[in-house]
Motif scaffolding. Sequence first.
Motif, PDB file in Angstrom:
ATOM      1  N   VAL A  91       2.209  74.466  74.262  1.00 55.89           N
ATOM      2  CA  VAL A  91       1.051  74.243  73.235  1.00 55.89           C
ATOM      3  C   VAL A  91       0.040  75.391  73.383  1.00 55.89           C
ATOM      4  CG1 VAL A  91      -0.231  72.683  72.062  1.00 55.89           C
ATOM      5  CG2 VAL A  91       1.847  71.928  72.967  1.00 55.89           C
ATOM      6  N   ALA A  92      -0.529  75.577  74.594  1.00 58.95           N
ATOM      7  CA  ALA A  92      -1.487  76.496  74.838  1.00 58.95           C
ATOM      8  C   ALA A  92      -1.065  77.991  74.517  1.00 58.95           C
ATOM      9  CB  ALA A  92      -1.943  76.339  76.343  1.00 58.95           C
ATOM     10  N   LEU A  93       0.357  78.132  75.113  1.00 58.84           N
ATOM     11  CA  LEU A  93       0.897  79.627  74.989  1.00 58.84           C
ATOM     12  C   LEU A  93       1.122  79.824  73.627  1.00 58.84           C
ATOM     13  CD1 LEU A  93       2.333  81.867  76.286  1.00 58.84           C
ATOM     14  CD2 LEU A  93       4.403  80.668  75.848  1.00 58.84           C
ATOM     15  N   LEU A  94       1.305  78.978  72.728  1.00 58.47           N
ATOM     16  CA  LEU A  94       1.613  79.418  71.202  1.00 58.47           C
ATOM     17  C   LEU A  94       0.193  79.618  70.389  1.00 58.47           C
ATOM     18  CD1 LEU A  94       4.165  76.558  70.296  1.00 58.47           C
ATOM     19  CD2 LEU A  94       4.780  78.968  70.727  1.00 58.47           C
ATOM     20  N   GLY A  95      -0.896  79.230  71.003  1.00 58.30           N
ATOM     21  CA  GLY A  95      -2.146  79.497  70.436  1.00 58.30           C
ATOM     22  C   GLY A  95      -2.260  78.721  69.129  1.00 58.30           C
ATOM     23  N   ARG A  97      -6.510  82.001  81.232  1.00 52.19           N
ATOM     24  CA  ARG A  97      -5.949  80.923  82.219  1.00 52.19           C
ATOM     25  C   ARG A  97      -6.024  79.516  81.406  1.00 52.19           C
ATOM     26  NH1 ARG A  97      -9.635  80.211  86.815  1.00 52.19           N
ATOM     27  NH2 ARG A  97      -8.180  79.757  88.389  1.00 52.19           N
ATOM     28  N   VAL A  98      -4.990  78.808  81.528  1.00 50.00           N
ATOM     29  CA  VAL A  98      -4.756  77.577  80.994  1.00 50.00           C
ATOM     30  C   VAL A  98      -4.897  76.614  82.181  1.00 50.00           C
ATOM     31  CG1 VAL A  98      -3.256  76.025  79.794  1.00 50.00           C
ATOM     32  CG2 VAL A  98      -3.222  78.558  79.113  1.00 50.00           C
ATOM     33  N   LYS A  99      -5.739  75.524  82.029  1.00 54.63           N
ATOM     34  CA  LYS A  99      -5.927  74.493  82.846  1.00 54.63           C
ATOM     35  C   LYS A  99      -4.957  73.408  82.643  1.00 54.63           C
ATOM     36  CE  LYS A  99      -9.118  71.340  84.671  1.00 54.63           C
ATOM     37  NZ  LYS A  99     -10.583  70.656  84.546  1.00 54.63           N
ATOM     38  N   LEU A 100      -4.142  73.086  83.588  1.00 51.09           N
ATOM     39  CA  LEU A 100      -3.229  71.974  83.023  1.00 51.09           C
ATOM     40  C   LEU A 100      -3.729  70.762  84.426  1.00 51.09           C
ATOM     41  CD1 LEU A 100       0.014  74.086  83.012  1.00 51.09           C
ATOM     42  CD2 LEU A 100      -1.246  73.077  81.421  1.00 51.09           C
ATOM     43  N   SER A 101      -3.345  69.672  83.707  1.00 53.28           N
ATOM     44  CA  SER A 101      -3.573  68.306  84.862  1.00 53.28           C
ATOM     45  C   SER A 101      -2.190  67.727  84.831  1.00 53.28           C
ATOM     46  CB  SER A 101      -4.673  67.512  84.169  1.00 53.28           C
ATOM     47  OG  SER A 101      -5.879  68.402  84.478  1.00 53.28           O
ATOM     48  N   VAL A 102      -2.041  67.160  85.811  1.00 54.53           N
ATOM     49  CA  VAL A 102      -0.747  66.319  86.236  1.00 54.53           C
ATOM     50  C   VAL A 102      -1.082  64.889  86.785  1.00 54.53           C
ATOM     51  CG1 VAL A 102       1.461  66.172  87.172  1.00 54.53           C
ATOM     52  CG2 VAL A 102       0.588  68.254  86.419  1.00 54.53           C
ATOM     53  N   ARG A 103      -0.619  63.873  86.183  1.00 57.17           N
ATOM     54  CA  ARG A 103      -0.786  62.710  86.864  1.00 57.17           C
ATOM     55  C   ARG A 103       0.352  62.407  87.809  1.00 57.17           C
ATOM     56  NH1 ARG A 103       0.789  57.393  83.330  1.00 57.17           N
ATOM     57  NH2 ARG A 103       2.671  58.463  83.994  1.00 57.17           N
ATOM     58  N   LEU A 104       0.176  62.316  89.129  1.00 57.35           N
ATOM     59  CA  LEU A 104       1.086  61.929  89.953  1.00 57.35           C
ATOM     60  C   LEU A 104       1.216  60.493  90.286  1.00 57.35           C
ATOM     61  CD1 LEU A 104       0.133  64.786  92.801  1.00 57.35           C
ATOM     62  CD2 LEU A 104       1.802  64.758  90.904  1.00 57.35           C
TER      63      LEU A 104
END
Length: 646
Positions: A99-103, A294-301
């Motif tokens: 989604v971030a890549l597509l802009g 830079r795209v900030k991503l967050s992952v729920r572990l």
Amino acid sequence: MSNIRCICLLLFFLKPEVFAQGLRPFVPPPFIRPDSIEIVRDRWGVPHIYAPTDAEVAYGLAWAQCEDDFKTVQEMHIILCGKNGLYKGIEGAKTDYVVALLGIKEWVARNYPSLPESDKRYLEAFAAGVNRYAQLHPQEILLPKVFPVKPTDILEGFILGMAFLSSMPEALTQILNDDTAPLSDIKAMGSNAFAVHRKRTAEDETFLAINSHQPLDGPFSWYEAHLVSREGLNILGGAFPGACVIGHGVNEHIAWAHTIAYPDNYDIYKLAMHPRRRYHYRVNGKWLRLHVRRVKLSVRLTKWLRIPFWRRAYQSIYGPVLKNKSGYYAFRLPALFCVNPAGQWLRMDKARSWTEFREALSMQQLSSFNVVFASRDTIAFVHNVLIPRRHPAFQWKLTLPGDTLATLWEPPFLPLDSLPILINPKCGYLFNTNNSPFLATHPSENLDPSKYPDYAGFQKKHFNRSHRLQQLLADQNPLTWEDFKRIKYDLQYPPDTIYFVADVRKLFQLDEAKYPHLAEAIRIVKNWNRRGDTANVGASLFALGWERFLQKFGPLYFNEEPYRDVDESWFVEALEYAQNHLLRHFGTLQVPLGRLQRLRRGHRDMPLAGLPDMLVAAYSTPQPDGTLKPWAGDSYIIMVRFGPQG
């Protein structure tokens, strides 16, 4: 380490929901009067929404969708906000990156101010309905961070959906797999639509079958609603969860069905990177620099543990860029140039004639959908796609050189009147099942593909469904309403052959003597009448064998060549799998399809007819108990008839 520092780190990584602030107080916009909106549900639970204005209907539609499936409505907004990693972990973070890549968010922010005020008000009203429901039902919220929903979020959802339905996942997969083969394959998934003019029907009524084959659950499943306003809305049909308009349906004057179209709807470019200067690529002899962010991503572990990380996203003049082992590749999709698909669908919903409907289509905000249209006196087929004006010197289905402006196309796209369109053919019928736009009616009246540019990449083939429809519609004259319904619910593959990825006739030619361990299974398949009714035993073996064949071969595609030459051993393996599955789970090969293929919704457990690419379509996957669970197929059906009174 100090206790304070430990606590700060703990709060950074854990972020439990108890620390999330509640939603801010929400007040509907002044042009929304909630007490003027009435939602009446019929015995099936379908909402019929009545309000004075279109915007108030949108507010009511949002409320009804949230009442029925707030979870799915939220899931789309979680994706749009780039928070899917917090919801679904690593797999969700991959979606966030795309989604971030597509802009899309940046694209909508630039273009939203130019939308008509009425359209912005409509989007704002729908967002307000979602927010009001969330405020009053906080216990149902999946991620507080996605609220409040903004009207631009709704528009972003449309454009992202258009990209997904316009082969964007295939473009990404091709680049990531470093696959530079020609794009000659066509997916055999989609929908059915066919119309019969009143001059060909026994009742002097025009008929239309709206028959989508979308998934049965999730963001691309259908939600049925009836929208009525004093400003001209009176439309019954299907919308996707979180969508504010009816995607296809019927009002008192017109009706239309969509099927997904498969032209050449994306282009891939190999960038000529500088050997030493990082992120620089050559175009027409000049060195340009990729836009890198830079795209900030967050992952729920776990339930409480969230891990943030960053990834680079690249953009070139050709479009978003991905890197694989061979270099940097850009991709370009017409779908990402759409600005107001919701506004176009709203105008289609309110159209009262073919003229008004065609005017709405001329907005060209839908990237890859066929249209089969019907009114009292008009039936029409439109290959309603966005085709760039491409330079004819290049082979556009191959990976293109990304070092020349000659391969860089820009809007505007080919105008509507330059696309394949058929209106009121003499034979009295039109159809599309995702097949070629040049196979839409009687063979004597089909459009000539040579009159359209090769760079459009229009497909040329039948599918099983279109081949069968052609046979059935040509044979019935005049056609009664009962005939029309029988055609819709036809459970027969074409009798001469089955048009799949390979020559399926080899399956029916296997020799029992050569494969004695499969003798009974081979006899069942050879005697199969190629029907998909629930009592059919041969259909069960075929359905399971087809599933195994695809596990080995890959996704269901139709090749531009007549068939792929697949060794007989592939069919033997598929039949072995089907035989072993039935014996392991049922103890016999004599298993009717309705016992194998089950539709389970809530407490209901029903036998399900239909097979892949049959007019009654069913696409299913094996379950632990040995049954097949449908994930897509006949997901939404409207049968329409226009008499003298509309």
